[in-house]
Write an enzyme that holds these catalytic residues in place. Sequence first.
Site, PDB file in Angstrom:
ATOM      1  N   PRO A 242       0.827  -1.203   0.000  1.00  0.00           N
ATOM      2  CA  PRO A 242       0.000   0.000   0.000  1.00  0.00           C
ATOM      3  C   PRO A 242       0.864   1.257   0.000  1.00  0.00           C
ATOM      4  CG  PRO A 242      -0.593  -1.455   1.832  1.00  0.00           C
ATOM      5  CD  PRO A 242       0.601  -2.043   1.189  1.00  0.00           C
ATOM      6  N   GLY A 243       0.398   2.274  -0.696  1.00  0.00           N
ATOM      7  CA  GLY A 243       1.072   3.568  -0.662  1.00  0.00           C
ATOM      8  C   GLY A 243       2.230   3.707  -1.618  1.00  0.00           C
ATOM      9  N   THR A 247      -2.424   3.303  -7.576  1.00  0.00           N
ATOM     10  CA  THR A 247      -3.577   4.062  -8.055  1.00  0.00           C
ATOM     11  C   THR A 247      -3.109   5.272  -8.859  1.00  0.00           C
ATOM     12  OG1 THR A 247      -4.705   3.377  -6.050  1.00  0.00           O
ATOM     13  CG2 THR A 247      -5.727   5.133  -7.308  1.00  0.00           C
ATOM     14  N   HIS A 462      14.877   0.830  30.380  1.00  0.00           N
ATOM     15  CA  HIS A 462      14.344  -0.004  29.296  1.00  0.00           C
ATOM     16  C   HIS A 462      14.862   0.494  27.935  1.00  0.00           C
ATOM     17  CE1 HIS A 462      10.970  -2.469  27.486  1.00  0.00           C
ATOM     18  NE2 HIS A 462      11.246  -1.638  26.485  1.00  0.00           N
ATOM     19  N   GLU A 463      14.669   1.793  27.696  1.00  0.00           N
ATOM     20  CA  GLU A 463      15.088   2.334  26.393  1.00  0.00           C
ATOM     21  C   GLU A 463      16.604   2.296  26.258  1.00  0.00           C
ATOM     22  OE1 GLU A 463      12.994   2.642  24.131  1.00  0.00           O
ATOM     23  OE2 GLU A 463      11.281   2.471  25.460  1.00  0.00           O
ATOM     24  N   HIS A 466      17.632  -1.124  25.064  1.00  0.00           N
ATOM     25  CA  HIS A 466      17.496  -1.264  23.605  1.00  0.00           C
ATOM     26  C   HIS A 466      18.666  -0.590  22.908  1.00  0.00           C
ATOM     27  CE1 HIS A 466      13.505  -2.942  23.393  1.00  0.00           C
ATOM     28  NE2 HIS A 466      12.906  -1.903  23.953  1.00  0.00           N
TER      29      HIS A 466
HETATM   30  P1  ADP Z   1      -1.461   2.729  -3.672  1.00  0.00           P
HETATM   31  O1  ADP Z   1      -2.593   2.769  -4.624  1.00  0.00           O
HETATM   32  O2  ADP Z   1      -0.280   1.955  -4.174  1.00  0.00           O
HETATM   33  O3  ADP Z   1      -1.836   2.316  -2.293  1.00  0.00           O
HETATM   34  P2  ADP Z   1      -1.547   5.527  -4.080  1.00  0.00           P
HETATM   35  O4  ADP Z   1      -1.407   5.594  -5.549  1.00  0.00           O
HETATM   36  O5  ADP Z   1      -2.930   5.656  -3.566  1.00  0.00           O
HETATM   37  O6  ADP Z   1      -0.898   4.200  -3.514  1.00  0.00           O
HETATM   38  O7  ADP Z   1      -0.589   6.606  -3.425  1.00  0.00           O
HETATM   39  C1  ADP Z   1      -1.062   7.524  -2.486  1.00  0.00           C
HETATM   40  C2  ADP Z   1      -0.388   8.837  -2.667  1.00  0.00           C
HETATM   41  O8  ADP Z   1       0.999   8.748  -2.372  1.00  0.00           O
HETATM   42  C3  ADP Z   1      -0.450   9.352  -4.073  1.00  0.00           C
HETATM   43  O9  ADP Z   1      -1.624  10.065  -4.286  1.00  0.00           O
HETATM   44  C4  ADP Z   1       0.774  10.232  -4.160  1.00  0.00           C
HETATM   45  O10 ADP Z   1       0.501  11.511  -3.644  1.00  0.00           O
HETATM   46  C5  ADP Z   1       1.755   9.553  -3.243  1.00  0.00           C
HETATM   47  N1  ADP Z   1       2.669   8.683  -3.991  1.00  0.00           N
HETATM   48  C6  ADP Z   1       2.761   7.349  -3.873  1.00  0.00           C
HETATM   49  N2  ADP Z   1       3.720   6.861  -4.683  1.00  0.00           N
HETATM   50  C7  ADP Z   1       4.234   7.898  -5.348  1.00  0.00           C
HETATM   51  C8  ADP Z   1       5.258   8.042  -6.334  1.00  0.00           C
HETATM   52  N3  ADP Z   1       5.946   6.987  -6.800  1.00  0.00           N
HETATM   53  N4  ADP Z   1       5.524   9.280  -6.803  1.00  0.00           N
HETATM   54  C9  ADP Z   1       4.848  10.338  -6.336  1.00  0.00           C
HETATM   55  N5  ADP Z   1       3.881  10.281  -5.423  1.00  0.00           N
HETATM   56  C10 ADP Z   1       3.567   9.082  -4.905  1.00  0.00           C
HETATM   57 ZN    ZN Z   2      10.867  -1.729  24.450  1.00  0.00          ZN
HETATM   58 MG    MG Z   3      -4.579   2.460  -4.115  1.00  0.00          MG
END
Ligand code: ADP
Ligand code: ZN
Ligand code: MG
Length: 643
Positions: A242-243, A247, A462-463, A466
């Site tokens: 994701p991200g 899309t 603790h920290e 680590h």
């Molecule tokens: P996915 O569909 O893979 O989950 P998205 O296409 O929805 O990811 O990405 C979300 C947002 O992150 C996009 O609208 C854009 O603003 C940013 N983004 C993600 N990848 C890129 C990229 N390779 N170049 C520029 N912007 C990106």
């Molecule tokens: Zn810890």
């Molecule tokens: Mg997407």
Amino acid sequence: MPSPTPVPPRDRADTPWRSEGAPPTPPPRRKMPGGWRGLVLAALIVFLLANVALSFFNQGDEPTVSYTEFSKQVADGNVSKIYSKGDAIQGELKNKQPLPDGGKGDYTKFVTQRPAFADDDLWANLSKHNVVVTASPVVVQRSFLANLLISLAPMLLLVLLWVFIARRMGSAAMGGVGGLGRKQPPKPVELEGGKRTTFADVAGIDEVKGELNDVVDFLKNPEQYRALGARMPGGVLLAGPPGTGKTLLARAVAGEAGVPFFSASASEFIEMIVGVGASRVRELFSEARKVAPSIVFIDEIDTIGRARGGGAAMGGHDEREQTLNQILTEMDGFSGSEGVVVLAATNRPDVLDPALTRPGRFDRTVSVAPPDRAGREAILRIHTRDIPLAADVDLDQVARTTPGMTGADLANLANEAALLAVKRRQSQVTQADFMDALEKVQLGAARSLVMPEEERRRTAYHESGHALLGMLQPGADPVRKITIVPRGRALGVTLSTPDADRYSYTEDYLRGRIIGALGGMAAEHVVFEVITTGAENDLEQVTNLARGMVGRWGMSERVGRLTAIPADAQSPYGLLAAPATLDVVDHEMRRIVDECYEEACRLLREHRPKLDALTEALLANETLDEPAAYEAAGIPRPPKEAK
Ligand code: ADP
Ligand code: ZN
Ligand code: MG
């Protein structure tokens, strides 16, 4: 502000897809009384009802007087005329009289009732006093029309209510189903300034762009391909976490080729009222064919494209299958020259039904990976295009400290930095804003929480545990930041990130990670001889690492070089190994973790003075950055790895 590339709004609530760049279609015509006609109608009805109500109440204005009073008036010769029907008498006086029975005001018209036993000689009396006995009512009766309207009023109200509800529904998702508003083809979305997403808005995934260039080229000159008899792949599957911009890429392909773009999320098809998923798919494709060459994009296709059979069939299973079948049928129906290219995206290519990836369907899979350092810098440049940057901003440096972040993370980071600058009333975004935004994104926002001194001390140990173990082990990721300011759910955080991106890990590195993760617990054990609940997340991390080493990456001699545990916990095929093997896996995981814990405790005992020094520095400063942390522990910083 960064330039977000928002998904265009849904064209109509009753179509599950969005489109952009498609030619305009006439707006849907309303069949129902709507607009001004509806208003006039409503006004008319209100007017009539009001009239009826008035006449109804007017009638009640004539006072009912006693028969005694009436007889008296007749005897006085004060009655001018009467009208009688049965025993009911209406009449009018010559001169108005004060209302009897203590009522207020006067009256001239009246109503009364003649008792059956009255044997006064009324007729003789009336003739004697010259009272006219008329044939038509003296008091105005409700007209026939008014009576009719009154009896119809409840129905009219119901009809009005129905029209109102129907119109509300017509504009909501039920329109097509209620049979009121007919579904219309999607109308194009006007993008601001007519600007569409292109490859210039996508960075860091150049290989992917290269692969998609074929598609763009085909959409731009389909004739050339047709002339040579070349067929375009029916569909391209974009697979990646994701991200990463899947899309975004799909929209960029459409924008780059300048063709209409229809997009729908697979879940939207089956979210709709049961039984329409397949027909919506049919409609979507027929719209796309009308304006071909065009692109149909199906997002998150794994929600309907999971392997069929096996696994628990939930409700809506058939719906899912029918929708998927319809998509496959549509794709099979392409002759290849129609010029509709289907793109789909998924974060789970491994769970997809093999039928989807057969030749002629999604026969090309393009992997979209998180960007590398140069890619991250390029993405940051794109998302800071509209942000005024101060001279000290070093995007290369930001890219270096953000390994593993995706395009969406980076877009978010740029936005957070801009928000910080606004909050600080600056006119430009500085490097410090970026660093603080990064801290917020990575560690979560700081939480104000008054901690008892004892607990604060334990958190600091603790920290420090680590951090110290991270510093002591050669090859471990450098410690970037330690803090005992509570953030999110954590009471403290130690952040270590690699200098350069890593793509594979050695066994020693993974053991080091486990030792570091156990460091917090080990420090509490060594110093306070107690175990607290603060190590929950640490143990989760440890378990995942150990399970991977033993069950998936072949790092245990006893389990051997095989995959004993599926990557996907909800795999439809269940477990991959026999129970005996799983026992061994369990045993081996324990062995590795126990060894690492022993090692962690041993190291901390051996370097106890360093641990104490680091803890004191942390208690004094609450947050230590990389140089301060290494200095407090008295350990030289590791040389920067070549990238
Ligand atoms: P996915 O569909 O893979 O989950 P998205 O296409 O929805 O990811 O990405 C979300 C947002 O992150 C996009 O609208 C854009 O603003 C940013 N983004 C993600 N990848 C890129 C990229 N390779 N170049 C520029 N912007 C990106
Ligand atoms: Zn810890
Ligand atoms: Mg997407």
